[in-house]
Design an enzyme around this catalytic site. Structure first.
Site, PDB file in Angstrom:
ATOM      1  N   ASP A  37      26.350  13.960  -2.434  1.00  0.00           N
ATOM      2  CA  ASP A  37      26.226  15.269  -1.796  1.00  0.00           C
ATOM      3  C   ASP A  37      27.396  15.380  -0.817  1.00  0.00           C
ATOM      4  OD1 ASP A  37      25.462  17.755  -0.963  1.00  0.00           O
ATOM      5  OD2 ASP A  37      23.350  17.244  -0.686  1.00  0.00           O
TER       6      ASP A  37
HETATM    7  C1  BGC Z   1      23.952  20.733  -0.705  1.00  0.00           C
HETATM    8  C2  BGC Z   1      24.134  20.602  -2.204  1.00  0.00           C
HETATM    9  C3  BGC Z   1      25.319  21.401  -2.640  1.00  0.00           C
HETATM   10  C4  BGC Z   1      26.538  20.930  -1.896  1.00  0.00           C
HETATM   11  C5  BGC Z   1      27.816  21.640  -2.294  1.00  0.00           C
HETATM   12  C6  BGC Z   1      25.224  20.507   0.074  1.00  0.00           C
HETATM   13  O1  BGC Z   1      25.065  20.998   1.358  1.00  0.00           O
HETATM   14  O2  BGC Z   1      22.963  19.831  -0.273  1.00  0.00           O
HETATM   15  O3  BGC Z   1      22.970  21.034  -2.860  1.00  0.00           O
HETATM   16  O4  BGC Z   1      25.480  21.300  -4.034  1.00  0.00           O
HETATM   17  O5  BGC Z   1      26.332  21.135  -0.514  1.00  0.00           O
HETATM   18  O6  BGC Z   1      27.867  22.922  -1.798  1.00  0.00           O
END
Ligand code: BGC
Length: 737
Positions: A270
Site C-alpha cells: 500500500d
Molecule cells: C489506499 C489504497 C490505494 C492506494 C493508492 C492508499 O491510501 O489504502 O487502497 O489503492 O492508496 O491510491
C-alpha cells in the site's frame, strides 16, 4: 406496479452464466516467458520493476509525458517489450482523487456495500469489466481493485468500499469483480492484505489475532477471491498483524499466500506502507509510490544492501519474475501508455444503474406503503442534499462521475488532509424520483428548517426523508448515529405525515431511534452515478427490490464486539504527523483485538444471542416467497436442494440463504442463490458447499478439518430468519489450506 421485474435486472441475472472466467490470468506460458525475459534483463532493469512513483506527487514537468496521472507508475523495459505499469484506483470506478486530472470523469458504480447487497456475482463481474474497460481506455493497465477487508466494525471509514462481513459472500464477489477487470488485458489488485478493518491507527496499530480466527475469516475472503479471480497482484496493508507490519509479514506474504495458496502473482505495498528493505525477503515484491515512505527501500536502499551482501541479488530476481509473470499472465504486453481508447459512457451508465437497482435494500415496509401508490400525487423529498447529486464516499476510491461534481462540502472537522472530501455527483435523488413518477408533483426541501419540513410533509401524500452519513478512507465514523440533526428531522416529519419513507444514503449501518414511527425504510447506500434513477424506480414500483444486507445493522453500539472503537480514545496524530494520504507512521503503535475472532458480523450476534436492528441477509420484496422440499446429501461436501416459490402478485428476485451450524458454534453462510421468479413460479435450487466451510482450521495440523459431527443446515431469509431446517452427519476430512 408492472407485474414484472425490470428487464434490465433479468438480463443481468441471466448474464451470470457468462461469469467466472479470468481466462487471461491463465495464459499457460506466462511463467516460461517471465523466465525468458528475466534472463535478458540487466540488474538495473530488474531493480526498476521493484518500485513505483506516485505521479500525483511529482511536479507535472517531472511526470512521464502523456501518461495517466494516477496512483502509481512503474517503469517498463522498452527494449524487451515489458510495458510500464500504470496504476489507478479503484473498485467503484476510475478514481480522480482530489481532481488530480482536472475535467476527467468516469462512470461511478454504487458503493461496495451496495454491490455486495446485490448478492449477485454477475453484477460484480459486469461492474469490474466496465470500470476496467474505462481504465484501459484512459491508459491504465493496473487497477487497484478490489477491497475485501471484512466489515468488523460498523464505524469503519472504508466499509463502504468493501463487500460486507462474510468471507464467502465477499470472497465470491471480489473474485468476480477481479475477473471482470482482468477481462480487459490488465492486472487487478486484491487488497488490503490483511486485517486492515479500520482506519484509526491504520499505519501504526497491530491487529492481534490467532491463526485459526484469521484463516476462518479475513484470510478466507482473500483465499476465495484469489482462487476465483486470479488477480495479478495483491496489495499488502498498512497495519501490523501480530506486531509485524503486513508488508513485511512473512507469515502472511510467504507462508499463507505463496506456500499454502500457491499464489504466483506479485505483492505490491500500500502507499506508504513499507518500513524496511528486508520486506523483500518476507515476500513483498514492489514498493508502491516510494516517495511516501521514509526511505526508498526498494531502490537506493536495496542497491546498497545488495552491495553490502545483506540481501542476495536472487531476491530481486524472484520479485521481478513475479511481476513479469503477472504481466504475461494478464496479456499486458503491447500496452502503449500514451494510447487512448473510446468510452461508451451511455452504455456504461446502464451497468452502474443496474448494479444500483439490485443493491437497494428494502428494510421495512409496514402496511405495504411502498411501492408508492399510483394515487400519490404530491410527494415531498426532504434533506440529504437530494437536489444536487448522490453522496460519494471519500478517499482514494473517489470517482468524479460523468457530469462532474455538483457539490463539495467540508468532509469533517478532523479531516487528516485534503483527502477527505465530501462530494456529491451523478444523478440526484430528486431527478430519480421525478423520472420514475412523471404523474406526481415532487418537491424538495433541504430539511434545515425542521418546522418547515414538517409542514410540507403534512400537506403531502407521501414524505420521503433522505438521510445521509458521510464515510471516508483515513477516518472512521465516530459513532453510528445519523448526525447533523437528522434523527430529529425524521421524527418531526414522521409525526406530521403517517406515510413517511426514510431513504438511507450511508456508507455504514446506522442506528434508527425512530424506526417504529416510520412505516418504510430503504437502504440505498452510496448510489453512484445513476443509482438515483434505480432508487426512483424501486420506490415507484417499476422495479421490485432484491437487495439483501451484506452487513448487520446493530441495535446499539453496545452490541458491537468493541463498543468503543479501538484507538479512538487515544490522542489524534499531531498536526505535524498529518501526512498526505493520512499516513501517520510516527503515531504510537497500539493493540487492536477483535473479540469476535472468526465470528465476524452476524456470527457474533448468533454467538452472543443478540438481536440486531436488521440482520445480515435481511431485505424485503414487493412479493413473497415460500421455501419447501429441503434435502441434504452428504459426501465429500454437502449438497442442499430446496424449492423456492413466488407466492405473491409480482415478479421478483429472492435470495434464499443456506447457513450451517456446527455443534457449539455460530451459524455460517455456506451458499445462496438469486432466482428470479414470476408470480406462482417455482424453482428448484441446488447448492454444493465448499468443503472448507464445513471445517475448522487446525493450526497444529495446518489443515482444514471436517469432523464427523451432525450439523444443522438452514434455508433462511436472513441470518436470523431460518425457514427450513435439516441435519446431516458430515464425513470426516482433512484438507490442505
Ligand atoms: C489506499 C489504497 C490505494 C492506494 C493508492 C492508499 O491510501 O489504502 O487502497 O489503492 O492508496 O491510491
Amino acid at each position: 406496479m408492472p407485474p414484472s421485474l425490470s428487464r434490465s435486472i433479468a438480463a443481468l441475472l441471466l448474464s451470470a452464466a457468462f461469469t467466472g472466467s479470468a481466462a487471461l490470468a491463465d495464459q499457460p506460458d506466462a511463467q516460461a516467458r517471465a523466465d525468458a525475459t528475466l534472463k535478458e534483463m540487466t540488474a538495473e532493469e530488474k531493480a526498476e520493476l521493484l518500485h513505483g512513483k506516485m505521479l500525483l506527487m511529482l511536479a507535472p514537468a517531472k511526470r512521464p509525458e502523456g501518461v495517466f496521472t494516477g496512483a502509481g507508475y512503474i517503469e517498463g523495459v522498452p527494449r524487451l517489450g515489458v510495458p510500464p505499469l500504470v496504476e489507478s484506483d479503484a473498485s467503484l470506478g476510475v478514481s480522480n482523487l482530489m481532481n488530480q486530472r482536472p475535467g476527467d470523469v468516469a462512470t461511478s458504480l454504487p458503493s461496495g456495500l451496495s454491490l455486495a447487497a446485490t448478492w449477485n456475482p454477475a453484477a460484480l463481474y459486469a461492474g469490474g469489466r466496465m470500470i476496467g474497460s474505462e481504465a484501459r481506455a484512459k491508459g491504465v493497465n493496473v487497477m487497484l481493485v478490489g477491497g475485501v477487508n471484512l466489515v468488523r466494525d460498523a464505524r469503519g471509514g472504508r466499509n463502504f468500499e468493501y463487500l460486507g462481513e462474510d468471507p464467502l459472500l465477499a470472497g465470491t464477489l471480489v473474485g468476480q469483480q477481479i475477473a471482470g477487470v482482468q477481462s480487459n488485458r490488465m492486472i487487478a489488485t486484491i487488497k488490503h492484505f490483511a486485517l486492515n478493518n479500520q482506519e484509526t491507527g491504520r499505519s501504526s496499530a497491530t491487529v492481534n489475532m490467532d491463526e485459526v480466527a484469521m484463516r476462518e475469516s479475513d484470510l478466507l475472503a482473500f483465499e476465495l477471491g484469489i482462487e476465483k479471480g486470479k488477480p495479478g497482484s495483491v496489495m499488502c496493508a498498512y497495519n501490523r498483524v501480530n506486531t509485524v507490519f503486513a508488508c513485511e509479514n512473512k507469515f502472511l506474504l510467504s507462508d499463507v499466500l505463496r506456500r499454502d495458496w500457491g499464489y504466483k502473482g506479485f505483492v505490491m505495498s500500500d502507499w506508504g506502507a513499507v518500513h524496511s528493505t528486508e520486506a523483500l525477503l518476507a515476500g513483498l515484491d514492489q514498493q508502491s509510490g516510494d516517495q511516501l515512505d521514509k526511505k526508498r527501500y526498494f531502490s537506493t536502499e536495496l542497491a546498497r544492501e545488495v552491495a553490502a551482501g545483506k540481501i542476495p541479488a536472487s531476491a530481486i530476481d524472484t520479485a521481478a519474475r513475479r511481476i513479469l509473470y503477472a504481466i504475461y499472465a494478464n496479456g499486458l504486453e503491447g500496452f502503449d501508455p500514451k494510447a487512448r481508447g473510446t468510452i461508451d459512457y451511455d452504455a456504461n451508465a446502464k451497468v452502474a444503474e443496474q448494479a444500483a437497482e439490485e443493491g437497494v435494500v428494502l428494510l421495512r415496509n409496514e402496511g405495504g406503503i411502498l411501492p408508492l401508490a399510483a394515487s400519490a400525487r404530491k410527494i415531498v423529498l426532504i434533506g440529504g442534499h437530494g437536489d444536487t447529486g448522490a453522496l460519494i464516499g471519500g478517499g482514494s476510491s473517489q470517482v468524479v462521475p460523468v457530469g462532474g461534481i455538483k457539490l463539495k462540502l467540508k468532509g469533517s472537522e478532523n479531516a487528516a488532509n485534503g483527502f477527505v472530501q465530501r462530494l456529491y455527483g451523478g444523478a440526484s435523488p430528486l431527478e430519480g424520483l421525478r423520472a420514475a413518477l412523471p404523474g406526481a408533483e415532487v418537491s424538495y426541501l433541504d430539511g434545515s428548517n425542521v418546522a418547515a419540513a414538517a409542514q410540507a410533509a403534512a400537506k403531502a401524500d407521501i414524505a420521503i426523508v433522505l438521510a445521509e452519513k458521510f464515510s471516508s478512507e483515513v477516518e472512521d465514523n465516530t459513532d453510528l448515529t445519523l448526525d447533523e440533526g437528522q434523527d430529529a428531522l425524521i421524527e418531526a416529519v414522521a409525526a406530521a405525515n403517517a406515510k413517511t419513507v426514510v431513504v438511507l444514503e450511508t456508507g455504514n449501518p446506522v442506528l434508527m431511534p425512530w424506526r417504529e414511527k416510520v412505516p418504510a425504510i430503504v437502504s440505498a447506500w452510496y448510489l453512484g452515478q445513476r443509482g438515483a434513477f434505480a432508487l426512483g424506480r424501486i420506490l415507484s414500483g417499476a422495479v421490485n427490490p432484491s437487495g439483501r444486507l451484506p452487513v448487520t445493522f446493530p441495535a446499539s453500539a453496545d452490541q458491537l464486539p468493541n463498543p468503543v472503537l479501538p484507538g479512538s480514545t487515544l490522542p489524534p496524530p499531531s498536526a505535524a504527523d498529518k501526512a498526505v494520504y493520512g499516513i501517520n507512521t510516527n503515531s504510537p503503535a497500539f493493540d487492536i483485538t477483535y473479540p469476535e475472532g472468526a465470528d465476524v458480523g452476524y456470527r457474533w450476534y448468533d454467538r452472543k444471542g443478540l438481536v440486531p436492528l436488521y440482520a445480515f441477509g435481511h431485505g424485503l420484496s414487493y412479493t413473497s416467497f415460500a421455501y419447501d422440499g429441503l434435502t441434504i446429501k452428504g459426501g465429500k461436501s454437502i449438497t442442499i436442494s430446496f424449492r423456492v416459490t413466488n407466492t405473491g402478485k409480482y415478479a421478483g428476485a429472492d435470495v434464499p440463504q443456506v447457513y450451517l451450524t456446527l455443534p457449539g458454534q455460530a451459524r455460517r453462510l455456506i451458499g445462496w442463490s438469486k432466482p428470479h421468479l414470476k408470480p406462482g413460479e417455482t424453482r428448484q435450487v441446488s447448492l454444493t458447499a465448499d468443503p472448507r466451510l464445513l471445517a475448522n482450521f487446525d493450526s497444529k495440523a495446518q489443515r482444514w478439518v471436517v469432523k464427523p459431527d451432525v450439523a444443522k443446515v438452514e434455508v433462511a431469509r436472513a441470518a436470523n430468519a431460518p425457514v427450513l431446517t435439516g441435519r446431516i452427519r458430515l464425513t470426516a476430512a482433512k484438507l490442505r489450506p
